[in-house]
Motif scaffolding. Structure first.
Motif, short mmCIF file in Angstrom:
data_model
loop_
_atom_site.label_atom_id
_atom_site.label_comp_id
_atom_site.label_asym_id
_atom_site.label_seq_id
_atom_site.Cartn_x
_atom_site.Cartn_y
_atom_site.Cartn_z
N LEU A 210 60.53 67.33 -44.53
CA LEU A 210 59.85 68.35 -43.74
C LEU A 210 58.34 68.25 -43.90
O LEU A 210 57.59 68.31 -42.91
CB LEU A 210 60.33 69.75 -44.15
N GLN A 211 57.88 68.07 -45.12
CA GLN A 211 56.44 67.90 -45.35
C GLN A 211 55.94 66.63 -44.67
O GLN A 211 54.83 66.61 -44.11
CB GLN A 211 56.15 67.83 -46.85
N ARG A 212 56.73 65.58 -44.73
CA ARG A 212 56.34 64.32 -44.12
C ARG A 212 56.19 64.48 -42.61
O ARG A 212 55.24 63.96 -42.01
CB ARG A 212 57.38 63.24 -44.44
N ARG A 213 57.12 65.19 -42.01
CA ARG A 213 57.06 65.42 -40.55
C ARG A 213 55.76 66.12 -40.17
O ARG A 213 55.06 65.71 -39.24
CB ARG A 213 58.26 66.24 -40.11
N HIS A 214 55.41 67.18 -40.92
CA HIS A 214 54.18 67.91 -40.62
C HIS A 214 52.95 67.02 -40.85
O HIS A 214 51.99 67.04 -40.06
CB HIS A 214 54.09 69.17 -41.48
N ALA A 215 52.98 66.24 -41.94
CA ALA A 215 51.84 65.39 -42.25
C ALA A 215 51.64 64.30 -41.20
O ALA A 215 50.51 64.01 -40.78
CB ALA A 215 52.04 64.76 -43.64
N LEU A 216 52.74 63.70 -40.75
CA LEU A 216 52.64 62.67 -39.72
C LEU A 216 52.14 63.24 -38.40
O LEU A 216 51.29 62.64 -37.73
CB LEU A 216 54.01 62.01 -39.51
N HIS A 217 52.66 64.40 -38.02
CA HIS A 217 52.20 65.03 -36.79
C HIS A 217 50.71 65.32 -36.86
O HIS A 217 49.97 65.13 -35.88
CB HIS A 217 52.99 66.31 -36.53
N ARG A 218 50.25 65.78 -38.02
CA ARG A 218 48.83 66.08 -38.19
C ARG A 218 47.99 64.81 -38.05
O ARG A 218 46.94 64.81 -37.38
CB ARG A 218 48.61 66.73 -39.55
N GLU A 219 48.46 63.72 -38.67
CA GLU A 219 47.73 62.45 -38.58
C GLU A 219 47.65 61.95 -37.14
O GLU A 219 46.61 61.46 -36.70
CB GLU A 219 48.40 61.40 -39.47
N LEU A 220 48.76 62.04 -36.42
CA LEU A 220 48.78 61.54 -35.04
C LEU A 220 47.95 62.40 -34.11
O LEU A 220 47.31 61.89 -33.18
CB LEU A 220 50.23 61.44 -34.54
N ARG A 221 47.94 63.71 -34.34
CA ARG A 221 47.12 64.58 -33.50
C ARG A 221 45.64 64.36 -33.77
O ARG A 221 44.81 64.54 -32.87
CB ARG A 221 47.49 66.04 -33.74
N ASN A 222 45.31 64.01 -35.01
CA ASN A 222 43.91 63.77 -35.38
C ASN A 222 43.60 62.28 -35.43
O ASN A 222 42.84 61.82 -36.27
CB ASN A 222 43.63 64.40 -36.75
N TRP A 223 44.20 61.54 -34.53
CA TRP A 223 44.05 60.08 -34.46
C TRP A 223 42.57 59.72 -34.45
O TRP A 223 41.76 60.36 -33.78
CB TRP A 223 44.74 59.58 -33.22
N SER A 224 42.22 58.66 -35.19
CA SER A 224 40.82 58.33 -35.44
C SER A 224 40.09 57.76 -34.23
O SER A 224 38.86 57.81 -34.16
CB SER A 224 40.71 57.36 -36.62
N THR A 225 40.81 57.20 -33.28
CA THR A 225 40.16 56.61 -32.11
C THR A 225 39.56 57.70 -31.23
O THR A 225 40.28 58.62 -30.82
CB THR A 225 41.15 55.78 -31.29
N PRO A 226 38.27 57.63 -30.90
CA PRO A 226 37.65 58.65 -30.06
C PRO A 226 38.30 58.72 -28.67
O PRO A 226 38.70 57.70 -28.11
CB PRO A 226 36.19 58.20 -29.95
N ASN A 227 38.40 59.93 -28.16
CA ASN A 227 38.90 60.16 -26.79
C ASN A 227 40.30 59.61 -26.57
O ASN A 227 40.63 59.15 -25.47
CB ASN A 227 37.93 59.56 -25.76
N HIS A 228 41.13 59.63 -27.59
CA HIS A 228 42.51 59.16 -27.43
C HIS A 228 43.27 60.15 -26.56
O HIS A 228 43.18 61.36 -26.73
CB HIS A 228 43.20 58.98 -28.78
N LEU A 229 44.04 59.64 -25.59
CA LEU A 229 44.69 60.49 -24.60
C LEU A 229 46.21 60.36 -24.56
O LEU A 229 46.90 61.29 -24.16
CB LEU A 229 44.13 60.16 -23.20
N ASP A 230 46.74 59.20 -24.95
CA ASP A 230 48.17 58.92 -24.76
C ASP A 230 49.05 59.65 -25.76
O ASP A 230 48.63 59.99 -26.87
CB ASP A 230 48.43 57.42 -24.89
N ASP A 231 50.32 59.85 -25.36
CA ASP A 231 51.34 60.26 -26.32
C ASP A 231 51.42 59.21 -27.41
O ASP A 231 51.19 58.01 -27.16
CB ASP A 231 52.71 60.38 -25.63
N LYS A 232 51.76 59.64 -28.61
CA LYS A 232 51.79 58.72 -29.75
C LYS A 232 53.10 58.86 -30.52
O LYS A 232 53.46 59.96 -30.93
CB LYS A 232 50.60 59.00 -30.68
#
Length: 247
Positions: A210-232
């Protein structure tokens, strides 16, 4: 179940991209992890955005792989092409009553059957890669880059020859497979993919689910590439060392 498959682990995550958030559209990616008597597997799929039923196509791609494994894995030393044909068959049934061409989706999967044999396959965009304990990296389909600008996928491919497939006798300890849709794959630097896989396994592999799921979602939403738009979407399958199984 074989000794190898007893030490297999998997996880994954998928988030809606900013473009679909802005448009009020749902996530058109899908993924699934599978642990059953037929084997251990991960699947990711990207519904093609120009298609009206792209989301359904991606979801049914994951379902088709899961259900195709059941008859395929019952055969001794089953050829990968049989599994690919079953996936096309099941997917075509599952997207009904929608047209296949209106539900087109990529399909990437990795499966370890009870005997321990590994199959990794890729149809369409995204990345499928395997990284060994010594850092050797194999990316499926990289030899085809530049050959064609046309994408393919379920609902588009007319032959199983459009898939890229690799097989190995087993998934060795401390070896990991990464599958990801192009929302992630397009931003990965080629000489850092192995490091990316290592980071995913070491930083997220030991976290409770459960913690991993939340952590991964947070990382993907805060993806480092500027102006990222696509589903991940990404999924990882790896083999732990035997002594790690009690952790």
């Amino acid at each position: 179940m074989s000794p190898v498959s007893q030490h297999l682990e998997w996880f994954g995550a998928s988030v809606r991209g900013r473009l679909h958030q802005h448009q009020g559209c749902p996530n058109q990616d899908a993924w699934q992890g599978i642990s059953s008597t037929s084997g251990t597997a991960i699947v990711v799929s990207d519904g093609m955005g120009s298609k009206p039923n792209a989301r359904i196509g991606a979801q049914m791609a994951c379902r088709a792989v899961r259900d195709a494994l059941k008859p395929w894995a019952k055969t001794e030393n089953p050829p990968p092409v049989t599994l690919l044909r079953l996936i096309h068959l099941f997917w075509g049934l599952y997207v009904l009553p929608h047209k296949e061409e209106d539900s087109a989706a990529t399909c990437l999967f990795a499966v370890v059957v009870p005997s321990g044999a590994l199959t990794i396959a890729k149809l369409g965009d995204g990345i499928a890669a395997i990284c060994d304990v010594d850092g050797n990296l194999k990316i499926l389909g990289e030899e085809r880059q530049g050959f064609s600008n046309q994408t393919t996928g379920l609902g588009i491919a007319r032959s199983t020859q459009e898939w890229t497939v690799i097989t190995r006798p087993c998934l060795s300890p401390q070896t990991a497979v990464l599958l990801a849709t192009d929302g992630i794959a397009d931003d990965l630097v080629s000489d850092r993919i192995g490091d990316f896989i290592h980071t995913l396994v070491t930083e997220f592999g030991a976290i409770p689910p459960l913690q991993r799921r939340h952590a991964l979602h947070r990382e993907l939403r805060n993806w480092s590439t500027p102006n990222h738009l696509d589903d991940k979407t990404l999924a990882v399958l790896w083999c732990k060392q035997a002594e790690d199984q009690s952790k």
